[in-house]
Design an enzyme around this catalytic site. Sequence first.
Site, PDB file in Angstrom:
ATOM      1  N   LYS A  55      41.482  34.107  56.483  1.00 51.73           N
ATOM      2  CA  LYS A  55      42.169  34.265  55.196  1.00 51.73           C
ATOM      3  C   LYS A  55      42.824  35.640  55.151  1.00 51.73           C
ATOM      4  O   LYS A  55      42.142  36.668  55.141  1.00 51.73           O
ATOM      5  CB  LYS A  55      41.194  34.159  54.021  1.00 51.73           C
ATOM      6  CG  LYS A  55      41.951  34.066  52.687  1.00 51.73           C
ATOM      7  CD  LYS A  55      41.119  34.426  51.479  1.00 51.73           C
ATOM      8  CE  LYS A  55      41.236  35.858  51.079  1.00 51.73           C
ATOM      9  NZ  LYS A  55      42.552  36.333  50.671  1.00 51.73           N
ATOM     10  N   GLY A  72      37.533  45.139  54.376  1.00 50.25           N
ATOM     11  CA  GLY A  72      38.046  45.323  53.021  1.00 50.25           C
ATOM     12  C   GLY A  72      37.167  46.299  52.264  1.00 50.25           C
ATOM     13  O   GLY A  72      36.528  47.174  52.863  1.00 50.25           O
ATOM     14  N   SER A  73      37.103  46.118  50.952  1.00 51.89           N
ATOM     15  CA  SER A  73      36.392  47.095  50.131  1.00 51.89           C
ATOM     16  C   SER A  73      34.874  46.910  50.242  1.00 51.89           C
ATOM     17  O   SER A  73      34.384  45.811  50.514  1.00 51.89           O
ATOM     18  CB  SER A  73      36.811  46.934  48.670  1.00 51.89           C
ATOM     19  OG  SER A  73      36.457  45.649  48.211  1.00 51.89           O
ATOM     20  N   THR A  74      34.164  47.993  49.989  1.00 48.51           N
ATOM     21  CA  THR A  74      32.700  47.951  50.026  1.00 48.51           C
ATOM     22  C   THR A  74      32.177  46.980  48.971  1.00 48.51           C
ATOM     23  O   THR A  74      31.222  46.235  49.206  1.00 48.51           O
ATOM     24  CB  THR A  74      32.146  49.374  49.802  1.00 48.51           C
ATOM     25  OG1 THR A  74      32.629  50.191  50.880  1.00 48.51           O
ATOM     26  CG2 THR A  74      30.631  49.395  49.808  1.00 48.51           C
ATOM     27  N   ILE A 100      33.487  44.162  47.779  1.00 46.58           N
ATOM     28  CA  ILE A 100      33.549  42.757  48.222  1.00 46.58           C
ATOM     29  C   ILE A 100      32.636  42.549  49.430  1.00 46.58           C
ATOM     30  O   ILE A 100      31.995  41.501  49.567  1.00 46.58           O
ATOM     31  CB  ILE A 100      35.007  42.340  48.533  1.00 46.58           C
ATOM     32  CG1 ILE A 100      35.904  42.537  47.303  1.00 46.58           C
ATOM     33  CG2 ILE A 100      35.061  40.889  49.001  1.00 46.58           C
ATOM     34  CD1 ILE A 100      35.554  41.697  46.106  1.00 46.58           C
ATOM     35  N   GLU A 132      33.439  45.638  57.927  1.00 48.31           N
ATOM     36  CA  GLU A 132      34.142  46.905  58.157  1.00 48.31           C
ATOM     37  C   GLU A 132      34.732  47.303  56.808  1.00 48.31           C
ATOM     38  O   GLU A 132      35.676  46.690  56.330  1.00 48.31           O
ATOM     39  CB  GLU A 132      35.214  46.708  59.231  1.00 48.31           C
ATOM     40  CG  GLU A 132      35.607  47.985  59.898  1.00 48.31           C
ATOM     41  CD  GLU A 132      36.834  48.579  59.247  1.00 48.31           C
ATOM     42  OE1 GLU A 132      36.635  49.463  58.370  1.00 48.31           O
ATOM     43  OE2 GLU A 132      37.954  48.186  59.581  1.00 48.31           O
ATOM     44  N   CYS A 172      41.240  52.795  56.208  1.00 51.58           N
ATOM     45  CA  CYS A 172      39.813  52.964  55.901  1.00 51.58           C
ATOM     46  C   CYS A 172      39.246  54.219  56.549  1.00 51.58           C
ATOM     47  O   CYS A 172      38.359  54.856  56.011  1.00 51.58           O
ATOM     48  CB  CYS A 172      39.043  51.737  56.338  1.00 51.58           C
ATOM     49  SG  CYS A 172      39.461  51.185  57.989  1.00 51.58           S
ATOM     50  N   GLU A 228      36.809  56.610  47.621  1.00 55.13           N
ATOM     51  CA  GLU A 228      37.900  56.244  48.517  1.00 55.13           C
ATOM     52  C   GLU A 228      39.159  56.027  47.672  1.00 55.13           C
ATOM     53  O   GLU A 228      39.180  55.161  46.800  1.00 55.13           O
ATOM     54  CB  GLU A 228      37.561  54.959  49.282  1.00 55.13           C
ATOM     55  CG  GLU A 228      38.641  54.594  50.271  1.00 55.13           C
ATOM     56  CD  GLU A 228      38.328  53.351  51.084  1.00 55.13           C
ATOM     57  OE1 GLU A 228      37.980  52.321  50.489  1.00 55.13           O
ATOM     58  OE2 GLU A 228      38.435  53.422  52.319  1.00 55.13           O
TER      59      GLU A 228
HETATM   60  P1  NDP Z   1      39.427  43.649  48.751  1.00 55.66           P
HETATM   61  O1  NDP Z   1      38.164  44.010  49.426  1.00 55.66           O
HETATM   62  O2  NDP Z   1      39.367  42.964  47.438  1.00 55.66           O
HETATM   63  O3  NDP Z   1      40.309  42.703  49.694  1.00 55.66           O
HETATM   64  C1  NDP Z   1      40.122  42.519  51.071  1.00 55.66           C
HETATM   65  C2  NDP Z   1      40.169  41.026  51.412  1.00 55.66           C
HETATM   66  O4  NDP Z   1      39.075  40.361  50.785  1.00 55.66           O
HETATM   67  C3  NDP Z   1      41.409  40.318  50.908  1.00 55.66           C
HETATM   68  O5  NDP Z   1      41.768  39.297  51.812  1.00 55.66           O
HETATM   69  C4  NDP Z   1      40.943  39.727  49.606  1.00 55.66           C
HETATM   70  O6  NDP Z   1      41.713  38.635  49.159  1.00 55.66           O
HETATM   71  C5  NDP Z   1      39.557  39.285  49.982  1.00 55.66           C
HETATM   72  N1  NDP Z   1      38.659  39.082  48.851  1.00 55.66           N
HETATM   73  C6  NDP Z   1      38.773  39.543  47.582  1.00 55.66           C
HETATM   74  N2  NDP Z   1      37.733  39.136  46.835  1.00 55.66           N
HETATM   75  C7  NDP Z   1      36.949  38.411  47.640  1.00 55.66           C
HETATM   76  C8  NDP Z   1      35.728  37.718  47.445  1.00 55.66           C
HETATM   77  N3  NDP Z   1      35.082  37.724  46.268  1.00 55.66           N
HETATM   78  N4  NDP Z   1      35.192  37.055  48.485  1.00 55.66           N
HETATM   79  C9  NDP Z   1      35.793  37.045  49.680  1.00 55.66           C
HETATM   80  N5  NDP Z   1      36.965  37.678  49.925  1.00 55.66           N
HETATM   81  C10 NDP Z   1      37.525  38.355  48.921  1.00 55.66           C
HETATM   82  O7  NDP Z   1      40.309  44.935  48.646  1.00 55.66           O
HETATM   83  P2  NDP Z   1      41.483  45.225  47.570  1.00 55.66           P
HETATM   84  O8  NDP Z   1      42.698  44.637  48.128  1.00 55.66           O
HETATM   85  O9  NDP Z   1      41.096  44.777  46.211  1.00 55.66           O
HETATM   86  O10 NDP Z   1      41.515  46.809  47.580  1.00 55.66           O
HETATM   87  C11 NDP Z   1      40.591  47.526  46.751  1.00 55.66           C
HETATM   88  C12 NDP Z   1      40.096  48.742  47.471  1.00 55.66           C
HETATM   89  O11 NDP Z   1      39.391  48.365  48.632  1.00 55.66           O
HETATM   90  C13 NDP Z   1      41.182  49.672  47.977  1.00 55.66           C
HETATM   91  O12 NDP Z   1      41.603  50.531  46.987  1.00 55.66           O
HETATM   92  C14 NDP Z   1      40.490  50.372  49.100  1.00 55.66           C
HETATM   93  O13 NDP Z   1      39.736  51.445  48.584  1.00 55.66           O
HETATM   94  C15 NDP Z   1      39.553  49.327  49.647  1.00 55.66           C
HETATM   95  N6  NDP Z   1      40.096  48.653  50.841  1.00 55.66           N
HETATM   96  C16 NDP Z   1      39.559  48.975  52.034  1.00 55.66           C
HETATM   97  C17 NDP Z   1      40.082  48.397  53.179  1.00 55.66           C
HETATM   98  C18 NDP Z   1      39.546  48.731  54.512  1.00 55.66           C
HETATM   99  O14 NDP Z   1      40.257  48.572  55.503  1.00 55.66           O
HETATM  100  N7  NDP Z   1      38.311  49.148  54.629  1.00 55.66           N
HETATM  101  C19 NDP Z   1      41.202  47.467  53.145  1.00 55.66           C
HETATM  102  C20 NDP Z   1      41.650  47.141  51.816  1.00 55.66           C
HETATM  103  C21 NDP Z   1      41.119  47.749  50.731  1.00 55.66           C
HETATM  104  P3  NDP Z   1      42.915  38.882  48.116  1.00 55.66           P
HETATM  105  O15 NDP Z   1      43.897  39.737  48.818  1.00 55.66           O
HETATM  106  O16 NDP Z   1      43.391  37.524  47.891  1.00 55.66           O
HETATM  107  O17 NDP Z   1      42.297  39.542  46.912  1.00 55.66           O
END
Ligand code: NDP
Length: 505
Positions: free
Chosen positions: A208, A260-262, A264, A282, A316, A413
């Site tokens: 996804k 993604g974010s901590t 989630i 990660e 990140c 972050e």
């Molecule tokens: P998220 O963690 O929400 O998104 C990362 C991925 O997870 C996306 O594909 C998202 O889908 C998906 N996702 C969202 N909610 C869920 C869920 N409940 N269950 C499973 N998958 C889910 O990051 P954000 O885009 O909201 O960014 C928020 C913050 O996270 C940023 O400001 C940054 O601090 C951090 N971040 C860190 C990253 C890293 O590389 N470590 C990368 C991105 C963000 P969808 O896009 O459809 O919401």
Amino acid sequence: MSTDKSVAPSGARPPASWGLGGGQAIPWEYAPAPESRDIVQIREHYGLFIDGRERESSDGGTFATVDPSTEQQLATVSKATTADVDRAVAAARRAQRRVWGPMPGRERAKYVFRIARIMAERARELAVLETLDSGKPIKESRDVDIPLAAAHFWYYAGWADKLEYAFPGRVARPLGVAAQIIPWNFPLLMLSWKIAPALAAGNTVVLKPASTTPLSALLFADICRQADLPPGVVNIVPGPGDIGMALVSHPDVNKVAFTGSTEIGKKIQRAVAGTDKVLTLELGGKAANIVFEDAALDQAVEGIVNGIYFNQGEVCCAGSRLLVQESVADELVARLKDRLATLRVGDPMDKNTDVGAINNRAQLEKITELVASGVAEGAELYQPACQLPERGYFFRPTLFTNVAQSHRIAKEEIFGPVLSVLTFRTPDEAVEKANNTEYGLSAGIWTEKASKVFAMVSAMKAGVIWANTFNRFDPVSPFGGYKESGFGREGGMHGLHAYVRLEDR
Ligand code: NDP
């Protein structure tokens, strides 16, 4: 020399080190160097990719993806439902059991090599699409994201027929079906980090992509077709977060990989707790970039700029906390401000652009709010006087001095082009401050003494520590974090290990 016409529209002033004299505006401007959009044919609409075919979502739902530098719609994309997730997992299971799992490694390797070769051949198309969909500068997608993404497929293709030698004394078996969720900051690169080792080890995947950056994953689906990858080996299901949750919670999934974010990441960890799914997370970071007084300062300045302004700081492992030894702090900050004044912020499709658009409006609002908190809490703000485009999600490269460890900008972050500068006197103090974070993903150390690097590294808690460089990536090298930055490693043998079950011979 300078006429009004030849002066940079931004009114940028040259760094003092250029010796042009106080107050003179830079007497020249870059000619625009836009990359051509025509290299990629963006369709009006993209479907899901399930079982080797493009299909609409079961309820016909769609969402739009926009170019963050113009806020204009690029395309609509089918929005997967839970029924589509079921279908994708079933296709992945069938393909794993009947075709991909039983296939000899040397045959799988050919497909993975072929994907790498096609990615390299279509690199320019991928780079342009990635930049349009994500807002990152074209020179980054062209020179970093896409070559590195292809490099991961080259690298893991090399392991596909050597699995029996990879883990001495053990037999490596695929885990089965992998559910993979990726973010928007490095869309194709994160896809590659996840799909390449999974396929090499004999797993099939359902991925996804993030909702704001689905297009390069859908172009990758086209590459899979072009490579004649058997149907169902790779499935791509764009959709919102709850579809991500449906995917990781699916009972027929064996492996979950999330970046993604901590916040989630924790939800996903809870969702898979009590199952036998193998999980890698990660997550976020708040890396310290530590500069000692014996460092080559100009080189350090380049590393700091690369560390926090690369990809608009939406990284990140970004070096978002600069820890500088007190004796050189004034000098370093002065050189840094000079360098910031030369950064070009704007159209991501211009080959001269250093800092492109923030990926989405919510992220821009988050950065804006955190920067305001820095000012309110008493830190001193510096931003170069660059002109931002009128439309699109842009944010000035920002530097804070006078930062306390208790400030939110030093703890949270930000995921934007914002650097917090703190100082230290002794190596012990630097270690203490560097480790004073709930994250533990990366760090940088700048010194001419290797002994100091080794001493620091053994005392610091971070998954990746760079010495006299920053943000260097290689498919051979493992990447991952400690503490709230997650667990598990991607890249290298460690990344392969995350996709196999080891049995005794
Ligand atoms: P998220 O963690 O929400 O998104 C990362 C991925 O997870 C996306 O594909 C998202 O889908 C998906 N996702 C969202 N909610 C869920 C869920 N409940 N269950 C499973 N998958 C889910 O990051 P954000 O885009 O909201 O960014 C928020 C913050 O996270 C940023 O400001 C940054 O601090 C951090 N971040 C860190 C990253 C890293 O590389 N470590 C990368 C991105 C963000 P969808 O896009 O459809 O919401």
